[in-house]
Write a protein that holds these residues in place. Structure first.
Motif, short mmCIF file in Angstrom:
data_model
loop_
_atom_site.label_atom_id
_atom_site.label_comp_id
_atom_site.label_asym_id
_atom_site.label_seq_id
_atom_site.Cartn_x
_atom_site.Cartn_y
_atom_site.Cartn_z
N THR A 280 66.71 -2.53 27.04
CA THR A 280 67.21 -1.98 28.18
C THR A 280 67.02 -0.60 28.56
O THR A 280 66.56 -0.68 29.84
CB THR A 280 68.93 -1.88 27.93
N VAL A 281 66.31 0.11 27.77
CA VAL A 281 65.81 1.49 28.22
C VAL A 281 64.48 1.18 28.81
O VAL A 281 64.07 1.71 29.89
CB VAL A 281 65.67 2.27 27.07
N ASP A 282 63.72 0.40 27.97
CA ASP A 282 62.30 -0.17 28.96
C ASP A 282 62.74 -0.61 30.28
O ASP A 282 61.76 -0.40 31.03
CB ASP A 282 61.58 -1.30 27.86
N HIS A 283 63.56 -1.46 30.36
CA HIS A 283 63.78 -2.06 31.68
C HIS A 283 64.32 -1.21 32.77
O HIS A 283 63.63 -1.13 33.87
CB HIS A 283 64.98 -3.43 31.66
N MET A 284 64.93 -0.27 32.23
CA MET A 284 65.63 0.73 33.18
C MET A 284 64.40 1.63 33.52
O MET A 284 64.22 2.13 34.94
CB MET A 284 66.78 1.67 32.63
N ASP A 285 63.66 2.08 32.64
CA ASP A 285 62.28 2.98 32.86
C ASP A 285 61.57 2.29 34.06
O ASP A 285 61.27 2.90 35.06
CB ASP A 285 61.77 3.23 31.82
N GLU A 286 61.24 0.99 33.79
CA GLU A 286 60.51 0.30 34.83
C GLU A 286 61.17 0.01 35.97
O GLU A 286 60.27 0.29 37.24
CB GLU A 286 59.98 -1.01 34.06
N LEU A 287 62.36 -0.26 35.99
CA LEU A 287 63.13 -0.35 37.27
C LEU A 287 63.05 0.90 38.28
O LEU A 287 63.10 1.05 39.34
CB LEU A 287 64.62 -0.83 37.06
N LEU A 288 63.35 2.05 37.58
CA LEU A 288 63.56 3.45 38.30
C LEU A 288 62.26 3.65 38.68
O LEU A 288 62.10 4.15 39.91
CB LEU A 288 63.84 4.39 37.03
N GLY A 289 61.02 3.64 38.01
CA GLY A 289 59.70 3.92 38.66
C GLY A 289 59.65 5.14 38.95
O GLY A 289 60.30 6.22 38.38
N GLU A 290 59.03 5.45 40.37
CA GLU A 290 58.97 7.00 40.62
C GLU A 290 59.93 7.58 41.66
O GLU A 290 60.05 8.39 42.19
CB GLU A 290 57.62 7.30 41.31
N GLN A 291 61.04 6.42 41.71
CA GLN A 291 62.34 7.05 42.62
C GLN A 291 62.74 8.51 42.17
O GLN A 291 62.76 8.26 41.06
CB GLN A 291 63.42 6.05 42.95
N ALA A 292 63.50 9.05 42.95
CA ALA A 292 64.40 10.25 42.58
C ALA A 292 65.61 9.88 41.74
O ALA A 292 65.81 10.62 40.97
CB ALA A 292 64.58 11.02 43.90
N PHE A 293 66.31 8.91 42.12
CA PHE A 293 67.36 8.17 41.65
C PHE A 293 67.39 6.90 41.65
O PHE A 293 66.29 6.25 42.08
CB PHE A 293 68.59 8.67 42.71
N CYS A 294 68.20 6.34 40.89
CA CYS A 294 68.17 4.95 40.55
C CYS A 294 68.21 3.95 41.80
O CYS A 294 67.29 2.75 41.53
CB CYS A 294 69.41 4.48 39.83
N THR A 295 68.76 4.13 42.85
CA THR A 295 68.65 3.38 43.87
C THR A 295 67.80 4.00 45.13
O THR A 295 68.23 3.42 46.22
CB THR A 295 70.19 2.98 44.35
#
Length: 205
Positions: free
Chosen positions: A134-149
């Motif tokens: 899950t940590v792997d997935h969240m890191d990839e999903l976040l990318g370079e965005q300032a916040f999650c969404t």
């Protein structure tokens, strides 16, 4: 309002951070859910924290239910979008973070609540593998965005922050920051906020 909880629960911390961000007044009532004198079963038949006792004497439980309710109490810092794709994305992030917390807490209970001869290392490893994935997935999903969404703090960031800080608290050897620069950057940003610095985990004395 009264919030029944502990200083070691990531779910309680998630609620406390939301209350701080929303600038809501409440009383924190510390409770040992494993103790014979726990107040929780009288308000939550599941016997879990957090449990929110509202001013009109009703009770809410499950952190996801509580934080959604709290977000409606004040227009300050809206944390959950009302509808549409943004809401779905926020709730997806919360599901990922809560799932990581579920697995981590399950592993922790297996380590601490069973006698050594009764513990299953395979079960512990299975739970911690879920956390790592899950940590792997969240890191990839976040990318370079300032916040999650995107560019603004929302419930997604609070849930992720509560989950990652629980790993720091209970599983420091996991070193989740290694190879996860995006999440590390987000966590550093979150830890500058009073809502996070003022709700640190604390082991029972």
């Amino acid at each position: 309002m009264k919030l029944i909880g502990t200083l070691t629960s990531p779910y309680v911390r998630k609620v406390r951070i939301v209350m701080a961000e929303k600038k809501l007044d409440y009383e924190l009532v510390l409770d040992d859910v494993w103790g014979p004198d726990s107040q929780v079963p009288a308000h939550n038949p599941l016997g879990k924290v957090p449990c929110l006792i509202m001013d009109e004497n009703g009770a809410l439980f499950d952190s996801r239910v509580i934080v959604e309710y709290l977000d409606t109490l004040s227009p300050v810092g809206r944390l959950v979008p009302p509808s549409g794709r943004e809401r779905t994305q926020t709730k997806l992030w919360e599901a990922l973070a809560d799932g990581a917390m579920d697995a981590a807490v399950t592993a922790r209970l297996e380590q601490t609540m069973r006698l050594p001869a009764q513990r299953s290392q395979d079960w512990i490893d299975r739970q911690l593998n879920k956390v790592a994935a899950t940590v792997d997935h969240m890191d990839e999903l976040l990318g370079e965005q300032a916040f999650c969404t995107g560019v603004n703090l929302c419930l997604a960031d609070i849930a992720v922050g509560a989950a990652l800080s629980y790993l720091d608290f209970r599983f420091p050897d996991m070193n989740w920051r290694a190879g996860h620069d995006n999440l590390d950057r987000l966590m550093q940003k979150l830890m500058t906020r009073p809502s996070f610095t003022g709700t640190q985990f604390a082991a029972p004395k």
